[in-house]
Design a protein around this motif. Structure first.
Motif, short mmCIF file in Angstrom:
data_model
loop_
_atom_site.label_atom_id
_atom_site.label_comp_id
_atom_site.label_asym_id
_atom_site.label_seq_id
_atom_site.Cartn_x
_atom_site.Cartn_y
_atom_site.Cartn_z
N SER A 22 0.83 -1.21 0.00
CA SER A 22 0.00 0.00 0.00
C SER A 22 0.86 1.26 0.00
CB SER A 22 -0.93 -0.02 1.22
OG SER A 22 -0.19 -0.31 2.39
N ASN A 23 2.18 1.08 0.06
CA ASN A 23 3.10 2.23 -0.01
C ASN A 23 3.89 2.19 -1.31
OD1 ASN A 23 2.52 3.39 2.42
ND2 ASN A 23 4.35 2.67 3.49
N SER A 24 4.53 3.30 -1.56
CA SER A 24 5.48 3.35 -2.67
C SER A 24 6.63 4.23 -2.17
CB SER A 24 4.79 3.94 -3.89
OG SER A 24 5.69 4.01 -4.95
N CYS A 25 7.42 3.66 -1.27
CA CYS A 25 8.42 4.45 -0.54
C CYS A 25 9.56 4.88 -1.45
CB CYS A 25 9.00 3.64 0.62
SG CYS A 25 7.74 3.09 1.80
N THR A 129 5.97 12.56 11.42
CA THR A 129 4.65 13.19 11.26
C THR A 129 3.96 12.54 10.06
OG1 THR A 129 5.33 14.90 9.69
CG2 THR A 129 5.51 15.48 12.03
N ALA A 130 2.64 12.68 10.06
CA ALA A 130 1.85 12.10 8.96
C ALA A 130 2.22 12.76 7.63
CB ALA A 130 0.36 12.27 9.24
N GLU A 131 2.44 14.07 7.68
CA GLU A 131 2.75 14.80 6.45
C GLU A 131 4.07 14.32 5.84
OE1 GLU A 131 3.03 18.98 7.17
OE2 GLU A 131 3.31 19.42 5.04
N PHE A 141 -3.58 5.18 1.10
CA PHE A 141 -4.64 5.63 2.01
C PHE A 141 -4.50 7.11 2.40
CE2 PHE A 141 -3.86 1.09 2.96
CZ PHE A 141 -5.06 0.59 2.51
N GLY A 142 -3.42 7.77 1.96
CA GLY A 142 -3.20 9.16 2.34
C GLY A 142 -2.70 9.26 3.77
#
Ligand code: SF4
Length: 196
Positions: A22-25, A129-131, A141-142
């Motif tokens: 679900s990520n694309s780091c 942080t989320a940002e 999922f943002g």
């Protein structure tokens, strides 16, 4: 070797069950690569539980089995449970390396289900942080992904023996200190790993 299901690193057996994530780091070892330390980890198809168990070989020789690979293992949590159950019956320590988004990926709290078969869970915190997490990991999922990751870690504490939040050393001393506080508040360990 193509379609590597299991591979050995530093005396541990790694299990590669999926390429879904679900990520694309930005820093993902998959970026532009087919292999990690000589193991080809893209899968033509996800292995069945029986195929994974067959690929485990003589597991007794390993100090730990780690669900990891080129993807997020908890997309297949039911199959992870089946394989982990087999490993525990053989007396092997088990660990999941996860991006921590299982609550969003599965739509349910799976911690009680995985806990009996998993000794250690390593959740990639990556940022403070989320940002910033969003900028680095680009979760589908943002920003909610980061808060969900922290919720998942809270759910794991007290149920899974060892709960680790991990970050990479390149984020700098300030952020390492903040990450330490986040881990402490949750009741998890912080692992600062070397960027490779
Ligand atoms: S969570 Fe892991 S597998 Fe997924 S993109 Fe990030 S580093 Fe790669």
């Amino acid at each position: 070797m193509a379609n590597t299901i299991t591979y050995e690193l530093d005396g541990k057996l790694y299990i590669n069950m999926t390429n879904r994530c679900s990520n694309s780091c930005n820093f993902c070892v998959r970026n532009g690569k087919d292999e990690f330390r000589g193991y080809y980890l893209w899968l033509d198809k996800e292995p069945t539980v029986n195929e994974v168990i067959a690929a485990l070989g003589d597991v007794a020789t390993y100090k730990e089995a780690v669900f990891c690979g080129f993807g997020e293992p908890l997309y297949r949590y039911n199959d992870v449970i089946s394989v982990a159950k087999y490993l525990k019956e053989k007396g092997i320590k088990t660990r999941i390396n996860t991006n921590g988004q299982a609550l969003l990926i599965t739509g349910e709290n799976i911690v009680d289900r995985i806990a009996p078969y998993i000794d250690t869970i390593n959740i990639s915190l990556n940022e403070v942080t989320a940002e910033e997490y969003n900028k680095l990991c680009h979760p589908v999922f943002g920003e909610v992904a980061y808060y969900s990751l922290l919720d998942f870690a809270r759910c794991c504490v007290g149920k899974i023996k060892r709960v680790i939040l991990s970050i990479v050393d390149v984020i700098g001393e300030d952020k390492i200190e903040k990450a330490q506080k986040i881990a402490q508040d949750i009741g998890a360990e912080l692992r600062v790993r070397k960027y490779e």
